[in-house]
Write a protein that holds these residues in place. Structure first.
Motif, mmCIF file in Angstrom:
data_model
loop_
_atom_site.group_PDB
_atom_site.id
_atom_site.type_symbol
_atom_site.label_atom_id
_atom_site.label_comp_id
_atom_site.label_asym_id
_atom_site.label_seq_id
_atom_site.Cartn_x
_atom_site.Cartn_y
_atom_site.Cartn_z
ATOM 1 N N GLU A 82 1.105 -1.260 -0.205
ATOM 2 C CA GLU A 82 0.404 -0.145 -0.306
ATOM 3 C C GLU A 82 1.139 1.205 0.050
ATOM 4 O OE1 GLU A 82 -2.483 -0.583 3.042
ATOM 5 O OE2 GLU A 82 -3.552 -2.166 2.524
ATOM 6 N N GLU A 85 2.211 1.477 -3.391
ATOM 7 C CA GLU A 85 1.365 2.075 -4.210
ATOM 8 C C GLU A 85 0.670 3.648 -4.255
ATOM 9 O OE1 GLU A 85 -1.752 2.983 -7.054
ATOM 10 O OE2 GLU A 85 -0.370 1.067 -7.154
ATOM 11 N N ARG A 89 1.289 6.047 -6.711
ATOM 12 C CA ARG A 89 0.050 7.687 -7.050
ATOM 13 C C ARG A 89 0.627 8.743 -6.639
ATOM 14 N NH1 ARG A 89 -5.184 6.498 -3.780
ATOM 15 N NH2 ARG A 89 -4.135 5.127 -2.445
ATOM 16 N N GLU A 114 -10.331 3.066 2.680
ATOM 17 C CA GLU A 114 -10.030 2.613 1.659
ATOM 18 C C GLU A 114 -9.345 1.636 2.561
ATOM 19 O OE1 GLU A 114 -6.882 4.799 -0.792
ATOM 20 O OE2 GLU A 114 -8.246 5.695 -2.013
ATOM 21 N N SER A 312 -8.428 1.459 -5.000
ATOM 22 C CA SER A 312 -8.795 2.665 -4.494
ATOM 23 C C SER A 312 -9.157 3.380 -5.940
ATOM 24 C CB SER A 312 -6.995 2.862 -3.942
ATOM 25 O OG SER A 312 -6.357 3.231 -5.095
ATOM 26 N N GLY A 313 -9.085 4.642 -5.412
ATOM 27 C CA GLY A 313 -9.341 5.183 -7.593
ATOM 28 C C GLY A 313 -10.591 5.888 -7.437
ATOM 29 N N PRO A 318 -14.186 2.612 -3.027
ATOM 30 C CA PRO A 318 -12.704 1.865 -2.905
ATOM 31 C C PRO A 318 -12.591 1.572 -1.341
ATOM 32 C CG PRO A 318 -13.262 3.984 -2.612
ATOM 33 C CD PRO A 318 -14.619 4.212 -2.867
ATOM 34 N N THR A 380 -5.357 -0.198 -8.661
ATOM 35 C CA THR A 380 -5.580 1.487 -8.403
ATOM 36 C C THR A 380 -6.736 1.349 -10.321
ATOM 37 O OG1 THR A 380 -4.027 1.610 -7.362
ATOM 38 C CG2 THR A 380 -4.776 3.278 -8.548
ATOM 39 N N GLU A 382 -7.547 3.955 -12.325
ATOM 40 C CA GLU A 382 -7.324 5.497 -12.297
ATOM 41 C C GLU A 382 -8.323 7.058 -13.173
ATOM 42 O OE1 GLU A 382 -4.481 7.668 -11.284
ATOM 43 O OE2 GLU A 382 -2.391 5.670 -11.412
#
Length: 802
Positions: A82, A85, A89, A114, A312-313, A318, A380, A382
């Motif tokens: 995480e 990641e 991001r 999240e 997520s995202g 999420p 993720t 986007e």
């Protein structure tokens, strides 16, 4: 932005640069980080700057914890995948605050969501207890056991009700029959069995055409004991209703813990697994068939999860999700509620641990259903790109400016203008501007002869995506400033300029002249304008002066034409005067409001207009109240500011001293009446109120005396007499600073043994020394006698000076 600040704090905590002793507080460091992030500073640059200021690694750790407390997030609870990641991001998301299509950074609530595991809160919420309903009919397949209360109703030719609890050996005792075993039977089986047993006592009960009926129902259900083991918050043995199911048992155990599985809850009965419960089936699909009813001695086992995956995202939900073996990315997307409207759906990024290091996988849309998820994966989604594939825009002098679609029909300048409903009458068509974006994202300007293109005499220009066509108005290319009018008109304001506008036109638009306007003096101010001049000039404006006739027509002129930015001043006539009223109250023959007839009207004139004073009037004590103008109010505010600085704002607030609309003017009406026109006979001002009181034959004594008192006035007594009537001076009295306030608002110092200073209705005040604190209530007591803020300030100053 919050992710950036958090990752910087993590970076700082691990940085070898931070060694020295810091001179900054933790809160100052945190504010510096937030400010730097908002300004777009590089993390390494900020870490270096903080190191120079002496920020240590230990302080960075404290600031990180402080930030986590403020934002409700924690990096300590983030796995390595995480955190990697989050860094990805940071590197890939471009911050923009100007575009309406901006992809916003997640706030603390989004980050907190999240980090939650989907479904775990279902067993620790107050609104969802999974308590079995006691109002439902007993299911026919419910098996009776010790502790259950059974109700046996018999009706027909005979009526009876038997109500008993099944004993620990599984029986009930029926009169004339003895023990009857019911344990282990379902409700329907027990009904049939009782018909046969009771048929021996009640004839016709077990015959097909019998006249008696029997029905067994459940009264109070028994309590069963079950065991909840494994990865739950509170494993143990629980006493539950016999109607309870697996979900109720999990709720009583506090739900699963941080490593517990929601997808593989097992129910073991007599050493065998009789059910496997997937909580996600209940949450997602409402399926409850696996949520079986529990029996005595059942064991619920919650194993550890197989795989925990985070998405997520740009998805609707999420969160972290528990995945079963071989469940794919498509299933995860379904659990997350699908993509949000602004998600890029063609591919997803997956950060995965391969046993040695981290790796990044880009999964194409076609492979979503074939890509299995592994424990620790972080997915993720986007956002789509901040651009359009087919946008055209037209601005300026067209009837419908705006954004249009680039397609087979709207792909040239002429087609775009026609789609915008054509050119407006004020369009400047000789030269329009076409702004175009190149492939390298730079822009170029292309000049467009719209007139020729619309007439068909020039070739049309093909359009590309993101082209912006601007067709100016002729008014945009010339400076047509407003004209303004000031002074004695109904609506003084700025007005838009029109060709051939005259001075009379502007006066009419401004609502005409006021009654107070001068018709012999109207001034027009004009700018100096010479665009072809090559020399500077000392002139900064032109002035024209006119007289008006009948309110509008310029006397002796055909009409004066205005130009842009002209300013018109309509003067006030010096021969115009509105009525100005004053008022007299108290002991006069005809009290009331009177209009002044001259600018030099005085106190004696007003008393004469009122018919003179009555025999009871005390002219010496008359008081004049005046309406404060702006300058006087400013002086009052200055006095209050000075008092605030000298005595403290808290004390002044307690006194509630404010700028008043009126104030008292000290006068001597007795001398004014005796010497009309003298310096004692003050000139009146609009709004003045003259109050002529009756004789007040007392004297007040206040301040630093033993007993403040009101004493009858004696003409032959001096100040010491009245002070004696108040018990004499107090210990903290400032004897040499005593003063007297008269009925008319005037103030005078008392010196020596002079008795001339004492008059009827006055108040003697003795200030206190500075080493004794000024009593607020005492000052408030004085305030009623002060004629103005200035008098009050002077008095309070005397009270506290040495």
């Amino acid at each position: 932005m919050k992710i950036k600040a958090l990752s910087l704090l993590v970076f700082m905590a691990c940085s070898p640069l931070l060694m020295a002793q810091s001179s900054m507080t933790d809160q100052q460091v945190l504010e510096y980080v937030k400010q730097g992030m908002s300004e777009g500073k590089d993390q390494r640059q900020m870490a270096t700057e903080l190191a120079r200021r002496g920020v240590t690694r230990e302080q960075a750790e404290r600031v990180k914890k402080l930030y986590e407390q403020e934002q409700g997030v924690s990096t300590s609870k983030m796995s390595g995948t995480e955190q990697n990641e989050a860094r990805l991001r940071e590197a890939t998301q471009e911050e923009s605050t100007t575009s309406v299509l901006e992809n916003p950074q997640p706030d603390s609530r989004e980050l907190a969501q999240e980090n939650q595991v989907f479904g775990r809160n279902i067993f620790n919420t107050r609104n969802l207890t999974f308590e079995p309903s006691v109002n439902l009919a007993t299911p026919p397949n419910y098996r009776l056991g010790p502790g259950d209360e059974v109700i046996i109703d018999i009706w027909g030719t005979s009526q009876n009700t038997i109500r008993q609890q099944i004993s620990p050996d599984g029986t009930i005792n029926i009169e004339k029959i003895g023990p009857v075993s019911l344990s282990g039977m379902t409700v329907s089986e027990a009904n049939e069995y009782l018909k046969r047993v009771l048929g021996k006592t009640y004839s016709g009960l077990d015959a097909l055409d019998g006249t008696l009926e029997i029905r067994l129902t459940l009264g109070n259900a028994r309590t069963i004991q079950i065991n909840v083991m494994g990865e739950v918050v509170q494993p143990g043995t629980y006493a539950l209703s016999s109607f309870s199911t697996v979900f109720h048992a999990l709720y009583r155990a506090g739900g699963v813990n941080e490593i517990g599985s929601l997808r593989n809850v097992q129910v073991t009965r007599n050493g065998k697994t009789v059910a496997k419960v997937d909580v996600y089936d209940f949450i997602m699909k409402g399926k409850t068939q696996d949520d079986i009813r529990l029996q005595e001695g059942d064991v619920i086992i919650v194993p550890a999860y197989e795989a925990l995956v985070q998405i997520s995202g740009n998805v609707k939900r999420p969160m972290k999700f528990e995945m079963k073996k071989n469940e794919t990315l498509a299933t995860l997307i379904n659990y997350a509620g699908g993509f949000s409207a602004d998600a890029y759906t063609r591919s997803l990024r997956v950060v995965r641990q391969n046993g040695e290091e981290y790796e990044i996988n880009t999964v194409k849309e076609i492979d979503y259903s074939a890509y299995p998820m592994r424990n620790g994966d972080v997915v993720t989604a986007e956002a789509i790109l901040n651009r359009f594939t087919n946008k055209l825009e037209v601005r300026g002098a067209v009837y419908r400016p705006g954004i249009y679609q680039l397609n087979g029909e709207i792909n040239t300048v002429r087609a775009l203008v026609n789609e915008a409903k054509g050119l407006m009458g004020d369009a400047f068509t000789n030269r329009a501007v076409l702004q175009r974006e190149r492939e390298d994202l730079t822009t170029e300007i292309i000049s467009v002869d719209v007139r020729s293109i619309m007439a068909g005499t020039s070739p049309d220009i093909p359009l590309q995506k993101n082209d912006i066509l601007y067709i100016p108005s002729i008014h945009d290319l010339e400076d047509r400033g407003d004209v303004a009018i000031f002074g004695e008109v109904a609506k003084p304001d700025s007005y838009s300029y029109s060709d051939n506008m005259t001075l009379e036109d502007l006066i009419i638009r401004a609502g005409g002249l006021r009654e107070s306007a001068s018709t012999v003096r109207v001034d027009v101010s004009r700018r100096i304008k010479d665009p072809k001049s090559t020399h500077s000039t000392d002139s900064i404006g032109q002035m024209f002066t006119f007289a008006l006739k009948d309110g509008f027509v310029i006397d002796g002129e055909q009409g004066f034409t205005l130009q842009p930015y002209d300013q018109v001043f309509v003067r006030r006539s010096p021969g115009y005067q509105a009525q100005q009223n004053v008022q007299v109250t108290g002991e006069v023959i005809f009290g009331g409001t009177y209009a002044m007839t001259t600018t030099e009207e005085r106190l004696s004139d007003l008393v004469k207009k009122a018919g003179g004073a009555t025999p009871k009037a005390y002219l010496r004590g008359a008081k004049l109240i005046r309406v404060a103008n702006d300058e006087e109010k400013k002086r009052m505010r200055d006095v209050i500011d000075l008092m605030n600085r000298q005595f403290g704002k808290a004390m002044m607030d307690s006194l509630d001293i404010r700028v008043e609309d009126t104030f008292s003017v000290g006068i001597d009406l007795e001398k004014a009446m005796a010497q009309p026109g003298s310096e004692y006979d003050l000139v009146l001002r609009e709004g003045d109120v003259l109050d002529v009181p009756k004789l007040n034959n007392t004297v007040k004594v206040n301040g630093a005396v033993m007993m403040p008192n009101t004493v009858g006035y004696l003409s032959d007594k001096n100040a010491n007499y009245y002070l004696d009537q108040a018990g004499g001076y107090a210990l903290n009295a400032k004897k040499s600073k005593k003063f007297v306030i008269y009925m008319n608002g005037q103030v005078a110092r008392i010196k020596g043994r002079s008795k001339d200073k004492i008059e009827p209705g006055c108040e003697i005040i003795v200030p206190s020394k500075k080493n004794k604190r000024v009593n607020v209530g005492e000052i408030l007591g004085y305030a009623s006698s002060f004629g103005s803020l200035a008098t009050m300030f002077a008095t309070i100053s005397n009270l506290i000076k040495k």
